[in-house]
Design an enzyme around this catalytic site. Sequence first.
Site, PDB file in Angstrom:
ATOM      1  N   LYS A  53     -18.345  -9.138   6.478  1.00 48.16           N
ATOM      2  CA  LYS A  53     -18.613  -8.709   7.857  1.00 48.16           C
ATOM      3  C   LYS A  53     -20.114  -8.458   8.056  1.00 48.16           C
ATOM      4  CE  LYS A  53     -13.973  -6.836   8.466  1.00 48.16           C
ATOM      5  NZ  LYS A  53     -13.052  -5.684   8.482  1.00 48.16           N
ATOM      6  N   GLN A  97     -13.417   0.597   7.384  1.00 47.95           N
ATOM      7  CA  GLN A  97     -12.497  -0.342   6.743  1.00 47.95           C
ATOM      8  C   GLN A  97     -11.213   0.385   6.322  1.00 47.95           C
ATOM      9  OE1 GLN A  97     -12.969  -3.575   6.684  1.00 47.95           O
ATOM     10  NE2 GLN A  97     -11.207  -4.131   5.445  1.00 47.95           N
ATOM     11  N   ASP A 120     -12.942  -2.473  16.503  1.00 44.85           N
ATOM     12  CA  ASP A 120     -11.673  -2.874  15.895  1.00 44.85           C
ATOM     13  C   ASP A 120     -10.550  -2.895  16.945  1.00 44.85           C
ATOM     14  OD1 ASP A 120     -11.597  -3.578  13.169  1.00 44.85           O
ATOM     15  OD2 ASP A 120     -11.905  -1.498  12.543  1.00 44.85           O
TER      16      ASP A 120
HETATM   17  N1  GUN Z   1      -8.466  -3.736   6.917  1.00 43.51           N
HETATM   18  C1  GUN Z   1      -7.883  -4.966   6.989  1.00 43.51           C
HETATM   19  N2  GUN Z   1      -8.203  -5.562   8.159  1.00 43.51           N
HETATM   20  C2  GUN Z   1      -8.992  -4.699   8.831  1.00 43.51           C
HETATM   21  C3  GUN Z   1      -9.642  -4.774  10.093  1.00 43.51           C
HETATM   22  O1  GUN Z   1      -9.538  -5.738  10.862  1.00 43.51           O
HETATM   23  N3  GUN Z   1     -10.392  -3.682  10.424  1.00 43.51           N
HETATM   24  C4  GUN Z   1     -10.505  -2.595   9.613  1.00 43.51           C
HETATM   25  N4  GUN Z   1     -11.244  -1.566  10.040  1.00 43.51           N
HETATM   26  N5  GUN Z   1      -9.902  -2.506   8.443  1.00 43.51           N
HETATM   27  C5  GUN Z   1      -9.160  -3.563   8.052  1.00 43.51           C
END
Ligand code: GUN
Length: 282
Positions: A53, A97, A120
């Site tokens: 990311k 995350q 998100d």
């Molecule tokens: N863990 C797995 N996918 C995601 C996501 O799209 N966002 C976040 N914050 N955590 C994740």
Amino acid sequence: MTAQIIDGVALSKHIRAEVGRRAAALAARGTTPGLAVILVGDDPASAVYVRNKVKACQEHGLHSVLEKYDATLPEADLLARIAALNADPAIHGILVQMPVPRHVDPHKVIAAIATSKDVDGFSVHSAGALMTGLSGLRPATPYGCMKMIESTGIDLKGKHAVVIGRSNTVGKPMALLLLQANATVTVCHSGTPDLGQFTRQADVVVAAVGRRNTVTAGMVKPGAIVIDVGMNRNDEGKLCGDVDFAGVREVAGWITPVPGGVGPMTITMLLVNTLQAAEAAL
Ligand code: GUN
């Protein structure tokens, strides 16, 4: 029939080029879109996701900060960091995350993020906006799946979509996005008996349960669009989705591969959301 592949890497490239242009336009007005990514603990898969990311931000003219904390970080300290980032004008998006360590309440963490920075789309406000048809930030994975479906050129009006999975992050928002696009939507999950009875009726199948070979060739209507959100490992340790790709591609009309399908699109739509948040903050 052999399905056409919906290439998440190629589609991402196209959308990310536009992200780069929008970021440059913002930069010309004195704003660099900024994303803060917080990782608590040392889960190796999460570490890879957050690195990707941050890397994607750097490649497309976005500012990003990665904050890594020990798994023992007290919940109050994490909430205090989020409050500081909420007040930081250089940060337009905040992502913690998931999953977070067991002593941390994910609902509290999500609620602590300012609505305007919820890239998100996990907050109660963002989920409510999606449910009630208001504009807002959409969860990146289902948002990316919609872009992949759109790329086929097939109108969802009059079509039956079956979502397999009911998570807050994928299954539920996916169902709402499909509904908004005028599909008739059925939501199945790990406890649905005779899943094939539902999927065989579907013009669109979105598999998001996290169990490989959940969808096999005999469960798919010829010509259907099959979107595979799964990220599993097979017996050889190779990345695979929830769909038996080799079998289903001989029946479906369109299919997403794993890897190279939904995964890159999730990151792409996170970039889009961060830009949207930065543009809204002007
Ligand atoms: N863990 C797995 N996918 C995601 C996501 O799209 N966002 C976040 N914050 N955590 C994740």
